[in-house]
Write an enzyme that holds these catalytic residues in place. Structure first.
Site, short mmCIF file in Angstrom:
data_model
loop_
_atom_site.label_atom_id
_atom_site.label_comp_id
_atom_site.label_asym_id
_atom_site.label_seq_id
_atom_site.Cartn_x
_atom_site.Cartn_y
_atom_site.Cartn_z
CG ASP A 36 -29.72 4.95 11.97
OD1 ASP A 36 -29.12 4.81 10.88
OD2 ASP A 36 -29.38 5.79 12.82
CB CYS A 52 -0.96 -0.02 1.18
SG CYS A 52 -0.21 -0.21 2.77
#
Length: 326
Positions: free
Chosen positions: A143, A60
């Site tokens: 939610d 990365c």
DNA sequence: GCGACAG
DNA sequence: ATCTTGTCGC
């Protein structure tokens, strides 16, 4: 392989992609996002790289910003610079020298997000923006609260006629798929299905924290949930994903409602309710309801900016997450 | 600097 | 979404 396996292995399939960047070259967050199938995933790429389980082995450190600047690094930016120079990348004033010559973008990928978009388009064909006919007697708000890759979905069930909360349910579930704008359903749908399973008497309509047809491809989380379950659903978002307001919302002028259109097509409404609310919420049909029905339903629960059932689900989801964190 | 993309 | 203290206002 169906799309569900793409969702499940999305993260694991991402790291081999990063490994395609050769030593002595760099790539960018945007290029990796395009390799996944959507430029919108650039930030999710950054997030997944930040959570890289095998630093250096999965390189990365070879991913930089599109202007050649280095971007961030979990082990410190100095470490990223050292690793790159060790591999022959020249860096000057925090930027990769001769960036255009060392940038790698020719990833070999089956572009999972392209395939997930196709799945969304198939689901979209089944969305019905029309009144169900019978009135609603029970309404639910859902939610989800998050702590890293742990999700805490909640559902608040209401008696529609008396505007009273009947019950509230919470649960937990692991999520691997990252948040990517316009692909929210692949992250949150499993959470919503999980919480709905805990409810004995299914509600007549569900208000969801996200969009319905107010989505670039007309298939937001609420619509996706509606088609998957056959339930009537309504989308309620706190910020705008797409489209344009026809009128300007202006409390002074008593203008609290505006259509939202996308290339002339009505996709939802911006609605300002709640005395202290500064910005509107965005309401759109999920499935099995009309635009007017969606607005009227949401409006009838707006003592505050966010309709009570969703507001309550939000509070309970957060409460369960906090309890679990200690 | 601007524009800004649900959660 | 989450990270976070106090503070302004009804």
């Amino acid at each position: 392989m169906g799309y569900t396996s793409l969702v499940k292995s999305f993260r694991q399939d991402f790291y081999p992609l990063v490994c395609q960047i050769p030593e002595g070259r760099v790539s960018t967050y945007g290029a990796l996002a395009r390799a996944l199938g959507s430029e919108r995933a650039a930030r999710a790429v950054g997030k997944m790289l930040n959570e890289n389980p095998r630093p250096v082995e999965v390189p990365c450190h070879r991913v930089v910003m599109s202007d050649g600047s280095l971007g961030g690094y979990g082990g410190g930016i100095e470490e990223k610079k050292r690793l790159l120079e060790e591999e022959g990348i020249r860096i000057k004033n925090g930027r990769v020298k001769e960036f255009e010559h060392v940038v790698f973008e020719s990833f070999v990928s089956d572009k999972p997000l392209k395939r997930l978009r196709e799945e969304q388009k198939r689901v979209k064909e089944k969305v019905a923006v029309q009144e169900s006919g019978i009135g609603f007697s029970s309404v639910a708000g859902v939610d989800v609260s998050y702590s890293n890759n742990r999700a805490y979905p909640a559902l608040s069930l209401w008696d529609h006629e008396n505007k009273e909360e009947i019950d509230v349910f919470t649960t937990e579930i692991d999520v691997e798929f990252p948040y990517i704008p316009t692909f929210l359903a692949f992250r949150e749908l499993p959470c919503l299905l999980e919480i709905l399973e805990k409810v004995e008497d299914q509600p007549d309509v569900v208000m969801v924290d996200g969009n319905g047809v107010m989505h670039p491809d007309g298939i937001g989380l609420a619509s996706h949930l509606g088609v998957e379950t056959g339930m009537a659903t309504v989308g309620v978002a706190k910020s705008k994903l797409c489209g344009d307001l026809v009128d300007e919302i202006d409390r002074e002028k008593g203008k609290m409602l505006s259509e939202v259109r996308d290339n002339g097509k009505l996709i939802g409404h911006a609605l300002l309710e709640g005395k202290r609310a500064k910005n509107p919420i965005y309401v759109s049909p999920g499935h099995g309801v009309s635009h007017d029905q969606a607005v009227q339903l949401v409006k009838s629960y707006c003592r505050y900016k966010v309709p009570d059932p969703i507001r309550r689900a939000h509070i309970e989801a957060t409460k369960r997450r906090k309890k679990d964190e200690r």
